[in-house]
Design an enzyme around this catalytic site. Structure first.
Site, PDB file in Angstrom:
ATOM      1  N   LYS A  22       0.840  -1.209   0.000  1.00  9.34           N
ATOM      2  CA  LYS A  22       0.000   0.000   0.000  1.00  9.34           C
ATOM      3  C   LYS A  22       0.868   1.249   0.000  1.00  9.34           C
ATOM      4  CE  LYS A  22      -1.961   1.661   4.022  1.00  9.34           C
ATOM      5  NZ  LYS A  22      -1.650   3.095   4.156  1.00  9.34           N
ATOM      6  N   ASN A  23       1.849   1.281   0.895  1.00  9.03           N
ATOM      7  CA  ASN A  23       2.637   2.502   1.057  1.00  9.03           C
ATOM      8  C   ASN A  23       3.629   2.731  -0.071  1.00  9.03           C
ATOM      9  OD1 ASN A  23       1.225   2.983   3.333  1.00  9.03           O
ATOM     10  ND2 ASN A  23       2.898   2.534   4.763  1.00  9.03           N
ATOM     11  N   CYS A 116      -6.076   7.902   8.765  1.00  5.35           N
ATOM     12  CA  CYS A 116      -6.496   7.361  10.056  1.00  5.35           C
ATOM     13  C   CYS A 116      -6.229   8.391  11.143  1.00  5.35           C
ATOM     14  CB  CYS A 116      -5.693   6.105  10.386  1.00  5.35           C
ATOM     15  SG  CYS A 116      -6.304   4.638   9.575  1.00  5.35           S
ATOM     16  N   ARG A 121      -0.896  14.784  12.698  1.00  2.00           N
ATOM     17  CA  ARG A 121       0.007  14.396  11.615  1.00  2.00           C
ATOM     18  C   ARG A 121       0.297  15.623  10.775  1.00  2.00           C
ATOM     19  NH1 ARG A 121      -1.955   8.626   9.302  1.00  2.00           N
ATOM     20  NH2 ARG A 121       0.230   8.382   8.790  1.00  2.00           N
ATOM     21  N   ASP A 305       3.592   0.701  12.031  1.00  2.00           N
ATOM     22  CA  ASP A 305       2.426   0.065  11.414  1.00  2.00           C
ATOM     23  C   ASP A 305       2.233  -1.389  11.858  1.00  2.00           C
ATOM     24  OD1 ASP A 305       1.872   2.415  10.142  1.00  2.00           O
ATOM     25  OD2 ASP A 305       2.529   1.770   8.159  1.00  2.00           O
ATOM     26  N   ARG A 397      -9.069  -0.504   4.128  1.00  2.00           N
ATOM     27  CA  ARG A 397      -8.178   0.528   3.569  1.00  2.00           C
ATOM     28  C   ARG A 397      -6.809  -0.042   3.210  1.00  2.00           C
ATOM     29  NH1 ARG A 397      -7.485   5.795   6.838  1.00  2.00           N
ATOM     30  NH2 ARG A 397      -6.013   5.849   5.136  1.00  2.00           N
TER      31      ARG A 397
HETATM   32  C1  UD1 Z   1       4.000   6.842   6.315  1.00  2.00           C
HETATM   33  C2  UD1 Z   1       3.128   5.639   6.070  1.00  2.00           C
HETATM   34  C3  UD1 Z   1       2.466   5.207   7.373  1.00  2.00           C
HETATM   35  C4  UD1 Z   1       3.514   4.975   8.443  1.00  2.00           C
HETATM   36  C5  UD1 Z   1       4.447   6.167   8.567  1.00  2.00           C
HETATM   37  C6  UD1 Z   1       5.618   5.934   9.508  1.00  2.00           C
HETATM   38  C7  UD1 Z   1       2.384   5.943   3.793  1.00  2.00           C
HETATM   39  C8  UD1 Z   1       1.243   6.187   2.882  1.00  2.00           C
HETATM   40  N1  UD1 Z   1       2.101   5.981   5.096  1.00  2.00           N
HETATM   41  O1  UD1 Z   1       3.161   7.887   6.788  1.00  2.00           O
HETATM   42  O2  UD1 Z   1       1.738   4.006   7.115  1.00  2.00           O
HETATM   43  O3  UD1 Z   1       2.889   4.765   9.691  1.00  2.00           O
HETATM   44  O4  UD1 Z   1       4.998   6.511   7.273  1.00  2.00           O
HETATM   45  O5  UD1 Z   1       6.367   4.840   9.101  1.00  2.00           O
HETATM   46  O6  UD1 Z   1       3.487   5.670   3.375  1.00  2.00           O
HETATM   47  N2  UD1 Z   1       5.858  14.549  10.783  1.00  2.00           N
HETATM   48  C9  UD1 Z   1       5.968  15.885  11.063  1.00  2.00           C
HETATM   49  N3  UD1 Z   1       5.886  16.780  10.025  1.00  2.00           N
HETATM   50  C10 UD1 Z   1       5.709  16.383   8.729  1.00  2.00           C
HETATM   51  C11 UD1 Z   1       5.605  15.009   8.460  1.00  2.00           C
HETATM   52  C12 UD1 Z   1       5.677  14.118   9.506  1.00  2.00           C
HETATM   53  O7  UD1 Z   1       6.124  16.277  12.215  1.00  2.00           O
HETATM   54  O8  UD1 Z   1       5.659  17.237   7.848  1.00  2.00           O
HETATM   55  C13 UD1 Z   1       5.917  13.560  11.894  1.00  2.00           C
HETATM   56  C14 UD1 Z   1       4.588  12.840  12.064  1.00  2.00           C
HETATM   57  O9  UD1 Z   1       3.714  13.553  12.881  1.00  2.00           O
HETATM   58  C15 UD1 Z   1       5.020  11.556  12.701  1.00  2.00           C
HETATM   59  C16 UD1 Z   1       6.380  11.293  12.081  1.00  2.00           C
HETATM   60  O10 UD1 Z   1       6.811  12.530  11.530  1.00  2.00           O
HETATM   61  O11 UD1 Z   1       5.211  11.731  14.097  1.00  2.00           O
HETATM   62  C17 UD1 Z   1       6.364  10.201  11.005  1.00  2.00           C
HETATM   63  O12 UD1 Z   1       5.560  10.601   9.962  1.00  2.00           O
HETATM   64  P1  UD1 Z   1       5.866  10.225   8.438  1.00  2.00           P
HETATM   65  O13 UD1 Z   1       7.118   9.423   8.352  1.00  2.00           O
HETATM   66  O14 UD1 Z   1       5.780  11.471   7.657  1.00  2.00           O
HETATM   67  O15 UD1 Z   1       4.635   9.311   8.109  1.00  2.00           O
HETATM   68  P2  UD1 Z   1       3.677   9.366   6.847  1.00  2.00           P
HETATM   69  O16 UD1 Z   1       4.475   9.657   5.627  1.00  2.00           O
HETATM   70  O17 UD1 Z   1       2.501  10.206   7.162  1.00  2.00           O
END
Ligand code: UD1
Length: 418
Positions: A22-23, A116, A121, A305, A397
């Site tokens: 998915k990711n 979710c 986030r 995850d 999902r």
């Molecule tokens: C992706 C995955 C999700 C997984 C996550 C962490 C996809 C579609 N989703 O989500 O399944 O749980 O990686 O492995 O690939 N953060 C900030 N600012 C930002 C972006 C992130 O502070 O601009 C923080 C988030 O709040 C969180 C952490 O960074 O605490 C990790 O987030 P991130 O690695 O960005 O996860 P996603 O890309 O949303």
């Protein structure tokens, strides 16, 4: 809303053919509009997050067709740079579209993304990275409008190795002028898959899988036919299910290095694990011992995850397990549901203390997010008696044919359409 009825207590045996990740598929689909030539992606899972991403592409003016697990995107007639708010609110990954829509149209508009509800986030790292590439950003009334007459390569240091921000910046930089360097980039395997996909389209991206990624902008990208990697979180979910229930299963399609942190824990729990090429075989007596502490970390650490599913395993492992969630704030909503099945869990902030109990008993529980839903299914498969897992929209999902795959392994599970 559909529900599962599960008769617990069966061991699991057999082989699981893994779905595409998915990711990985979501950013690949976002990347499909970087060219106006047809893009064909194989091993695309039938999950609602993918359906939503395809709907977004269609609203931008793309043609999207599915044939089994093969998806064709033709964005030759894409016209819109505005991402439809009602869809982006459902799907957080729609934020990756910012980078690729900007590359295509020099402009992009998106509503604050959803996904979710597992805590705050933010997308500040995405936006800061795009700004470094010369993008002007205006945030107004819940919308983010981006524009850039020219995207220019730059050096970007991420404060945190965010998966989404890394992918978004790559998608904005592939056709930017000059070289972009991302330092402290996320190292997740899905980023390597994105690099391979883009390079197969003619991009010049190097270093994914490490902490520095170098992108040399190219003028044009061409069409491609590409097979997405297999889903390491799906693999982990099935392996945890078999470890918890007992039995012996094999997953096919994923190299064990992609989930080494989980396999290490499962062998400490007392499972026997054998790996070869893209096969992982796990056998378990179903009577596990607790390992002391599990902390979620960016790759190659233990994946957030799989935190919920692994916590379900800890419920009946003998001894006390300490689980620490370092990535997202509210990722323990499932704990209250597991308690209804007799689990002994205390959650304080980011930490859960799980004292192993002899047995879980069947109960009626409600899924409140994707991975938490999978954890409830695992607990129900282990529990004595009948359980009902309500609200499958979350599980749908991320898992395609979840109940069929579990049934093939010997689980007694049925979906009731409501
Ligand atoms: C992706 C995955 C999700 C997984 C996550 C962490 C996809 C579609 N989703 O989500 O399944 O749980 O990686 O492995 O690939 N953060 C900030 N600012 C930002 C972006 C992130 O502070 O601009 C923080 C988030 O709040 C969180 C952490 O960074 O605490 C990790 O987030 P991130 O690695 O960005 O996860 P996603 O890309 O949303």
């Amino acid at each position: 809303m559909d529900k599962y009825i599960i008769d617990g207590g069966k061991k699991l045996y057999g082989t699981v053919n893994l779905q595409g990740a998915k990711n990985s598929v979501l950013p690949l689909l976002a990347g499909s509009i970087l060219t106006d030539k047809p893009v064909k992606i194989r091993r695309v899972p039938m999950i609602s997050d993918v359906e939503n991403m395809l709907r977004i592409l269609i609203e931008l003016g793309c043609k999207a067709e599915r044939d089994g697990d093969c998806t064709m995107i033709d964005s030759a007639n894409a016209v819109s740079h505005e991402l439809p708010a009602r869809l982006t609110k459902e799907l957080r990954s729609s934020v990756f579209m910012l980078g690729s829509v900007l590359t295509r149209f020099r402009r992009a508009k998106i509503a604050y993304p959803g996904g979710c509800d597992i805590g705050l986030r933010p997308i500040d790292l995405h936006l800061k990275g795009l700004q470094r590439l010369g993008v002007k950003i205006v945030e107004e009334n819940g919308f983010i409008s981006c524009s850039a007459d020219v995207l220019k390569g730059a050096e970007i240091l991420l404060d945190f190795p965010s998966v989404g921000a890394t992918e978004n910046i790559i998608l904005a930089a592939v056709k930017a002028e000059g070289r972009t360097l991302i330092r402290n980039a996320a190292k997740e395997p899905e980023i390597v898959d994105l690099q391979n996909f883009l390079n197969a389209m003619g991009a010049k991206v190097q270093g994914a899988g490490g902490s520095t990624i170098v992108i040399d902008g190219v003028k044009k990208l061409h069409g491609v036919e590409y097979e997405a990697m297999c889903d390491r979180i799906e693999a982990g979910t099935f392996l945890i299910a078999a470890a918890t229930c007992g039995g012996e299963i094999e997953t096919k399609g994923l190299n064990s290095e992609n989930i080494a942190a989980l396999l290490h824990k499962l062998s400490e729990n007392g499972c026997k694990i054998y790996t070869k090429n893209d096969r992982i075989i796990l056998s378990s007596t179903g009577r596990l011992k607790a390992t002391d502490i599990v902390e979620t970390m960016p790759f190659p650490g233990f994946p957030t995850d799989l935190q919920a599913q692994y916590s379900a395993l800890c419920c009946t492992a003998s001894g006390t397990s300490l689980v620490v969630e370092n990535l997202f704030e509210t990722r323990y909503k499932y704990a209250a549901q597991l308690k209804r099945m007799g689990a002994d869990i205390t959650v304080r902030g980011r930490t859960a203390v799980i004292r192993g109990v002899e047995k879980l008993r069947g109960a009626s529980v409600t899924a409140e997010d994707l991975r938490g839903g999978a954890a409830l299914v695992i607990a129900a498969l282990k529990a004595e008696g009948k359980s009902t897992v309500l609200d499958l929209s979350y599980v749908d999902r991320g898992y395609s044919e979840f109940e069929h795959k579990l049934k093939k392994l010997g689980a007694q599970i049925k979906r009731v359409r409501v």
